[in-house]
Design a protein around this motif. Structure first.
Motif, PDB file in Angstrom:
ATOM      1  N   ILE A 129     -32.696 -63.728 -37.926  1.00 23.57           N
ATOM      2  CA  ILE A 129     -33.656 -64.692 -37.409  1.00 23.57           C
ATOM      3  C   ILE A 129     -34.708 -63.924 -36.615  1.00 23.57           C
ATOM      4  N   VAL A 130     -35.939 -63.943 -37.125  1.00 23.22           N
ATOM      5  CA  VAL A 130     -37.026 -63.142 -36.566  1.00 23.22           C
ATOM      6  C   VAL A 130     -38.255 -64.006 -36.291  1.00 23.22           C
ATOM      7  N   GLY A 131     -39.320 -63.377 -35.824  1.00 21.22           N
ATOM      8  CA  GLY A 131     -40.563 -64.074 -35.533  1.00 21.22           C
ATOM      9  C   GLY A 131     -41.303 -64.505 -36.784  1.00 21.22           C
ATOM     10  N   ILE A 132     -42.249 -65.401 -36.615  1.00 25.46           N
ATOM     11  CA  ILE A 132     -43.028 -65.934 -37.733  1.00 25.46           C
ATOM     12  C   ILE A 132     -43.740 -64.819 -38.490  1.00 25.46           C
ATOM     13  N   ASP A 133     -44.294 -63.864 -37.754  1.00 20.91           N
ATOM     14  CA  ASP A 133     -45.050 -62.779 -38.379  1.00 20.91           C
ATOM     15  C   ASP A 133     -44.160 -61.749 -39.057  1.00 20.91           C
ATOM     16  N   GLU A 134     -42.868 -61.789 -38.813  1.00 26.32           N
ATOM     17  CA  GLU A 134     -41.930 -60.810 -39.370  1.00 26.32           C
ATOM     18  C   GLU A 134     -41.132 -61.353 -40.542  1.00 26.32           C
ATOM     19  N   ALA A 135     -41.210 -62.638 -40.797  1.00 19.88           N
ATOM     20  CA  ALA A 135     -40.381 -63.267 -41.823  1.00 19.88           C
ATOM     21  C   ALA A 135     -40.602 -62.630 -43.192  1.00 19.88           C
ATOM     22  N   ASP A 136     -39.500 -62.364 -43.876  1.00 15.80           N
ATOM     23  CA  ASP A 136     -39.512 -61.802 -45.222  1.00 15.80           C
ATOM     24  C   ASP A 136     -38.228 -62.280 -45.905  1.00 15.80           C
ATOM     25  N   PRO A 137     -38.254 -63.469 -46.488  1.00  9.15           N
ATOM     26  CA  PRO A 137     -37.038 -64.039 -47.073  1.00  9.15           C
ATOM     27  C   PRO A 137     -36.373 -63.136 -48.112  1.00  9.15           C
ATOM     28  N   GLY A 138     -37.142 -62.345 -48.831  1.00 11.06           N
ATOM     29  CA  GLY A 138     -36.583 -61.443 -49.823  1.00 11.06           C
ATOM     30  C   GLY A 138     -35.681 -60.384 -49.207  1.00 11.06           C
ATOM     31  N   ARG A 139     -35.904 -60.073 -47.937  1.00 14.69           N
ATOM     32  CA  ARG A 139     -35.080 -59.096 -47.214  1.00 14.69           C
ATOM     33  C   ARG A 139     -34.094 -59.787 -46.277  1.00 14.69           C
ATOM     34  N   GLY A 140     -33.998 -61.109 -46.377  1.00 18.74           N
ATOM     35  CA  GLY A 140     -33.050 -61.843 -45.543  1.00 18.74           C
ATOM     36  C   GLY A 140     -33.548 -62.081 -44.129  1.00 18.74           C
ATOM     37  N   ARG A 141     -34.833 -61.950 -43.898  1.00 22.91           N
ATOM     38  CA  ARG A 141     -35.416 -62.191 -42.571  1.00 22.91           C
ATOM     39  C   ARG A 141     -36.126 -63.541 -42.600  1.00 22.91           C
ATOM     40  N   ILE A 142     -35.592 -64.476 -41.805  1.00 15.44           N
ATOM     41  CA  ILE A 142     -36.155 -65.821 -41.808  1.00 15.44           C
ATOM     42  C   ILE A 142     -36.769 -66.119 -40.440  1.00 15.44           C
ATOM     43  N   SER A 143     -37.831 -66.886 -40.460  1.00 15.04           N
ATOM     44  CA  SER A 143     -38.535 -67.257 -39.243  1.00 15.04           C
ATOM     45  C   SER A 143     -37.679 -68.209 -38.411  1.00 15.04           C
ATOM     46  N   TRP A 144     -37.775 -68.063 -37.101  1.00 17.20           N
ATOM     47  CA  TRP A 144     -36.990 -68.913 -36.199  1.00 17.20           C
ATOM     48  C   TRP A 144     -37.392 -70.377 -36.280  1.00 17.20           C
ATOM     49  N   VAL A 145     -38.542 -70.688 -36.897  1.00 16.22           N
ATOM     50  CA  VAL A 145     -38.955 -72.083 -37.036  1.00 16.22           C
ATOM     51  C   VAL A 145     -38.603 -72.665 -38.402  1.00 16.22           C
ATOM     52  N   SER A 146     -38.013 -71.860 -39.278  1.00 19.62           N
ATOM     53  CA  SER A 146     -37.647 -72.353 -40.604  1.00 19.62           C
ATOM     54  C   SER A 146     -36.478 -73.339 -40.486  1.00 19.62           C
ATOM     55  N   PRO A 147     -36.361 -74.254 -41.447  1.00 18.23           N
ATOM     56  CA  PRO A 147     -35.257 -75.224 -41.395  1.00 18.23           C
ATOM     57  C   PRO A 147     -33.875 -74.561 -41.360  1.00 18.23           C
ATOM     58  N   LEU A 148     -33.693 -73.480 -42.103  1.00 23.00           N
ATOM     59  CA  LEU A 148     -32.407 -72.791 -42.113  1.00 23.00           C
ATOM     60  C   LEU A 148     -32.102 -72.204 -40.735  1.00 23.00           C
ATOM     61  N   ALA A 149     -33.068 -71.528 -40.143  1.00 18.97           N
ATOM     62  CA  ALA A 149     -32.841 -70.931 -38.815  1.00 18.97           C
ATOM     63  C   ALA A 149     -32.578 -72.017 -37.781  1.00 18.97           C
ATOM     64  N   ARG A 150     -33.314 -73.103 -37.847  1.00 19.00           N
ATOM     65  CA  ARG A 150     -33.106 -74.206 -36.887  1.00 19.00           C
ATOM     66  C   ARG A 150     -31.689 -74.774 -37.007  1.00 19.00           C
ATOM     67  N   ALA A 151     -31.183 -74.838 -38.236  1.00 24.30           N
ATOM     68  CA  ALA A 151     -29.817 -75.350 -38.435  1.00 24.30           C
ATOM     69  C   ALA A 151     -28.782 -74.370 -37.876  1.00 24.30           C
ATOM     70  N   LEU A 152     -29.076 -73.073 -37.960  1.00 24.89           N
ATOM     71  CA  LEU A 152     -28.134 -72.056 -37.504  1.00 24.89           C
ATOM     72  C   LEU A 152     -28.141 -71.867 -35.987  1.00 24.89           C
ATOM     73  N   LEU A 153     -29.271 -72.131 -35.343  1.00 23.35           N
ATOM     74  CA  LEU A 153     -29.387 -71.886 -33.907  1.00 23.35           C
ATOM     75  C   LEU A 153     -28.295 -72.607 -33.116  1.00 23.35           C
ATOM     76  N   LYS A 154     -27.725 -71.883 -32.182  1.00 22.15           N
ATOM     77  CA  LYS A 154     -26.686 -72.340 -31.254  1.00 22.15           C
ATOM     78  C   LYS A 154     -25.304 -72.499 -31.894  1.00 22.15           C
ATOM     79  N   ALA A 155     -25.190 -72.208 -33.186  1.00 24.82           N
ATOM     80  CA  ALA A 155     -23.875 -72.275 -33.836  1.00 24.82           C
ATOM     81  C   ALA A 155     -23.088 -70.999 -33.516  1.00 24.82           C
TER      82      ALA A 155
END
Length: 183
Positions: A129-155
């Protein structure tokens, strides 16, 4: 009609940048490596690329008729692109909040900077889970505002989370939460 109401092809458009906008009132969280990349790009544009293009435009302007001078026309267009990117990078860097994942204290829970391994059906996936400017889904880096990251946060490890995707709702089991230095 006033020139103010007519769009000229030379006008800049701020919304041409493919990078998504920050959430309203949100912060621009970024990892130290991501911040360094933003700084490096800004420095390269200011110190190398822009001066080279300015030299080409200056040389082309001295050749006379500018209306059919491809070097001049392309150079001016490229300068507008560089200047727009410089403004964008400057704003993003000013708004940046650098968060070092290695300094996270609560390492059993998913927060910004976490690298999370999940089980989706029979397949394991790893996301950072990285910043918006660092997101690269192909490398497994997702933005902290993406739906997947939001679902994972605090788990936590062992939790199951539900994520709404275009293909339907998926249930993911969290196998591991780690805080690694992201390069």
């Amino acid at each position: 009609m006033s020139k103010a109401f007519v769009r000229d092809d030379g006008d800049e458009q701020e919304d041409d940048d493919p990078t998504p906008a920050l959430p309203a009132g949100g912060k621009n969280y970024v990892t130290p490596a991501g911040y360094a990349r933003l700084q490096a790009e800004l420095n390269h544009l200011v110190r190398v690329e822009r001066p080279q293009v300015v030299n080409v435009v200056s040389w082309a302007a001295g050749n006379g008729d500018r209306s059919e001078n491809g070097d001049y026309i392309y150079g001016k267009k490229r300068l507008r692109e560089i200047d727009r990117r410089l403004r964008f990078l400057t704003k993003r860097i000013e708004q940046a909040v650098v968060v070092d994942p290695a300094r996270q204290e609560n390492t059993d829970q998913v927060f910004f900077g976490a690298t999370v391994t999940v089980l989706d059906g029979d397949t394991e996936f790893t996301y950072s889970i990285v910043g918006i400017d660092e997101a690269d889904p192909g490398r497994g880096r997702i933005s902290w505002v993406s739906p997947l990251a939001r679902a994972l946060l605090k788990a936590r490890t062992g939790d199951s989370v539900r994520v709404a995707t275009p293909g339907g709702v998926r249930e993911l089991e969290i196998l591991a939460v780690e805080y690694l230095s992201l390069d």
